[in-house]
Design an enzyme around this catalytic site. Structure first.
Site, PDB file in Angstrom:
ATOM      1  N   TRP A  49       0.736  -1.573   0.039  1.00  0.00           N
ATOM      2  CA  TRP A  49      -0.306   0.216   0.106  1.00  0.00           C
ATOM      3  C   TRP A  49       1.263   0.725   0.111  1.00  0.00           C
ATOM      4  CZ3 TRP A  49      -1.738   2.682   4.787  1.00  0.00           C
ATOM      5  CH2 TRP A  49      -3.174   3.891   4.729  1.00  0.00           C
TER       6      TRP A  49
ATOM      7  N   ASP B 127      -0.296  -5.796   9.391  1.00  0.00           N
ATOM      8  CA  ASP B 127      -1.523  -5.039   8.875  1.00  0.00           C
ATOM      9  C   ASP B 127      -2.413  -5.011   8.472  1.00  0.00           C
ATOM     10  OD1 ASP B 127      -3.532  -2.919   7.978  1.00  0.00           O
ATOM     11  OD2 ASP B 127      -1.994  -2.182   6.482  1.00  0.00           O
TER      12      ASP B 127
ATOM     13  N   ALA C 272      -6.828  -5.020   7.481  1.00  0.00           N
ATOM     14  CA  ALA C 272      -7.266  -3.696   7.190  1.00  0.00           C
ATOM     15  C   ALA C 272      -8.845  -4.097   6.308  1.00  0.00           C
ATOM     16  CB  ALA C 272      -6.754  -3.122   6.303  1.00  0.00           C
TER      17      ALA C 272
ATOM     18  N   LYS D  82     -13.938  -0.853   6.658  1.00  0.00           N
ATOM     19  CA  LYS D  82     -14.138  -1.716   5.319  1.00  0.00           C
ATOM     20  C   LYS D  82     -14.837  -2.603   5.731  1.00  0.00           C
ATOM     21  CE  LYS D  82     -10.011  -0.016   3.604  1.00  0.00           C
ATOM     22  NZ  LYS D  82     -10.007   0.621   2.630  1.00  0.00           N
TER      23      LYS D  82
HETATM   24  C1  LMR Z   1      -6.536   2.404  -0.524  1.00  0.00           C
HETATM   25  O1  LMR Z   1      -6.051   1.188  -0.562  1.00  0.00           O
HETATM   26  O2  LMR Z   1      -7.440   2.367  -1.866  1.00  0.00           O
HETATM   27  C2  LMR Z   1      -7.707   2.174   0.427  1.00  0.00           C
HETATM   28  O3  LMR Z   1      -6.690   2.031   2.056  1.00  0.00           O
HETATM   29  C3  LMR Z   1      -7.704   3.868   0.865  1.00  0.00           C
HETATM   30  C4  LMR Z   1      -6.846   4.408   1.687  1.00  0.00           C
HETATM   31  O4  LMR Z   1      -6.694   5.398   1.837  1.00  0.00           O
HETATM   32  O5  LMR Z   1      -6.201   4.625   0.409  1.00  0.00           O
END
Ligand code: LMR
Length: 394
Positions: free
Chosen positions: A127, A208, A210, A243
């Site tokens: 991410w 992590d 999520a 989420k």
């Molecule tokens: C994403 O990866 O799209 C989500 O976790 C939202 C974000 O804050 O980036």
């Protein structure tokens, strides 16, 4: 003084949201930011959330501060949801945070405070906000191979080879389930191998998580995190409620820090409280209260779990439909990975030019690295996407 400020690099996911909004085409398809949408394109407030909010509004008698770590009932409920009975409660320190991002931020601050030399290892890819926060905090980092562009599965040999260079006290950031951005996940035996290697090297996990409940189920998605938490003396877990409870804007998350014993836990808990105080003081309460209300009420919890399962099954059906449609159009199995990936995302392996071509010609918005949000589709848009993927030559 502000004249000294420089433009900051744009977050590519957030930039894409703006581009999508500015596109006047009616048939555009948003596969960008990781927000769940139903077949009508709506991000609904979940039924149990609505009911919990109704009860909170009716019954709440004060808005006075909770505690620096948030409401202890939230910590207990979330520890139960994520960790089950994997770790004795008296070894776990926990603080409520503004979203999962807040938990990641606080975990990194804790790492920096505890060990200035610790390097944080990130999957390549990960991410984008992970490296962004790490660099902002000046924490040294490394990457480990994770994704095989050819098979669109985990490059496990590469991962193990790279993690072979771990030094004692290094931290490895692992996605507990539903890897973002790839959708490719470790198998249970692979998790065991990673755990054994990290233990042999004296490394510390930062998990992590999520998207618990978006892959194979609430308990199934927590298995790896529980195994990791049980295996190490010390472990950090950042969990998001954005989420799986659909409460994105309420900023609800938790950081759990597992210490080697109950004595150390007290110091760790005090340090987490201190970090909350330095950064934002008391954490947001509303979303945490909604989550606690749902998790502690058998009826609300059952309804939440049922709606989450509908959501998950809907995404799995879309994955299968897309894989089938691409199989039909290409007469090959090379998009079979779409049905195997789990969670909201799949990285389909398109080049940046192919991603741009799909955006320009067909109004399909996916992140530049070809991550797409499966929940942005519905049964009518799947054939359009499949045709666009083939047309772009992916
Ligand atoms: C994403 O990866 O799209 C989500 O976790 C939202 C974000 O804050 O980036």
């Amino acid at each position: 003084m502000f004249e000294h400020l420089k433009e900051q690099p744009a977050d590519k996911i957030l930039a894409l949201m703006g581009e999508y909004r500015a596109d006047p085409r009616k048939e555009k398809i948003d596969l960008g930011v990781g927000v769940y949408r139903n077949a009508e394109g709506v991000t609904p407030v979940m039924r149990a959330v609505k009911e919990a909010e109704r009860r909170i509004v009716a019954d709440q008698e004060t808005k006075a501060y909770t505690g620096m770590a948030g409401d202890p009932a939230f910590s207990d409920a979330m520890i139960g949801l994520v960790l089950g009975e994997a770790v004795p409660r008296d070894r776990i320190a926990a603080v409520a945070t503004p979203g999962g991002t807040g938990a990641i931020r606080q975990s990194l601050e804790l790492i920096r405070l505890a060990s200035a030399d610790a390097r944080v290892w990130l999957s390549n890819p990960t991410w984008p906000n992970h490296p962004s926060i790490i660099n902002y905090l000046g924490i040294p980092s490394k990457t480990y191979r994770y994704f095989d562009e050819a098979t669109r599965d985990v490059d496990f040999a590469g991962m193990i080879e790279d993690l072979g260079a771990l030094a004692e006290g290094d931290v490895v950031l692992l996605h507990g389930c539903c890897h973002n951005p790839t959708g490719a996940n470790l198998t249970a035996p692979q998790w065991e191998e990673v755990i054994a290697l990290m233990k042999a090297k004296g490394a510390i996990p930062l998990v992590d998580i999520a998207y618990q409940g978006f892959g194979d189920g609430l308990d199934e998605d927590a298995q790896a995190t529980r195994r990791v938490a049980a295996a190490f003396d010390e472990c950090l877990i950042a969990a998001s409620c954005s989420k799986n409870f659909g409460i994105y804007r309420e900023r609800t998350g938790i950081l759990m820090a597992i210490s080697r014993d109950a004595e150390q836990q007290k110091v760790t808990q005090g340090t987490l409280n201190f970090l909350n105080r330095q950064n934002f003081s008391f954490p947001p309460d509303h979303g945490a209260r909604v989550v606690t209300t749902i998790l502690n009420d058998p009826e609300l919890r059952a309804d939440w779990e049922a709606e989450l399962e509908e959501t998950r099954n809907g995404m799995l059906a879309l994955r299968q439909q897309l894989a089938d449609e691409l199989k039909r159009l290409t007469n090959s199995d090379r998009f079979e990975f779409l049905a195997k990936h789990r969670g909201m995302f799949s990285r389909i392996g398109a080049s940046p030019d192919q991603v741009a071509a799909m955006r320009e010609a067909d109004g399909i918005y996916m992140v530049g690295d070809s991550r797409m949000n499966i929940a942005g589709l519905n049964s009518e848009t799947v054939p359009k996407l499949a045709a666009a993927i083939v047309k772009a030559g992916v």
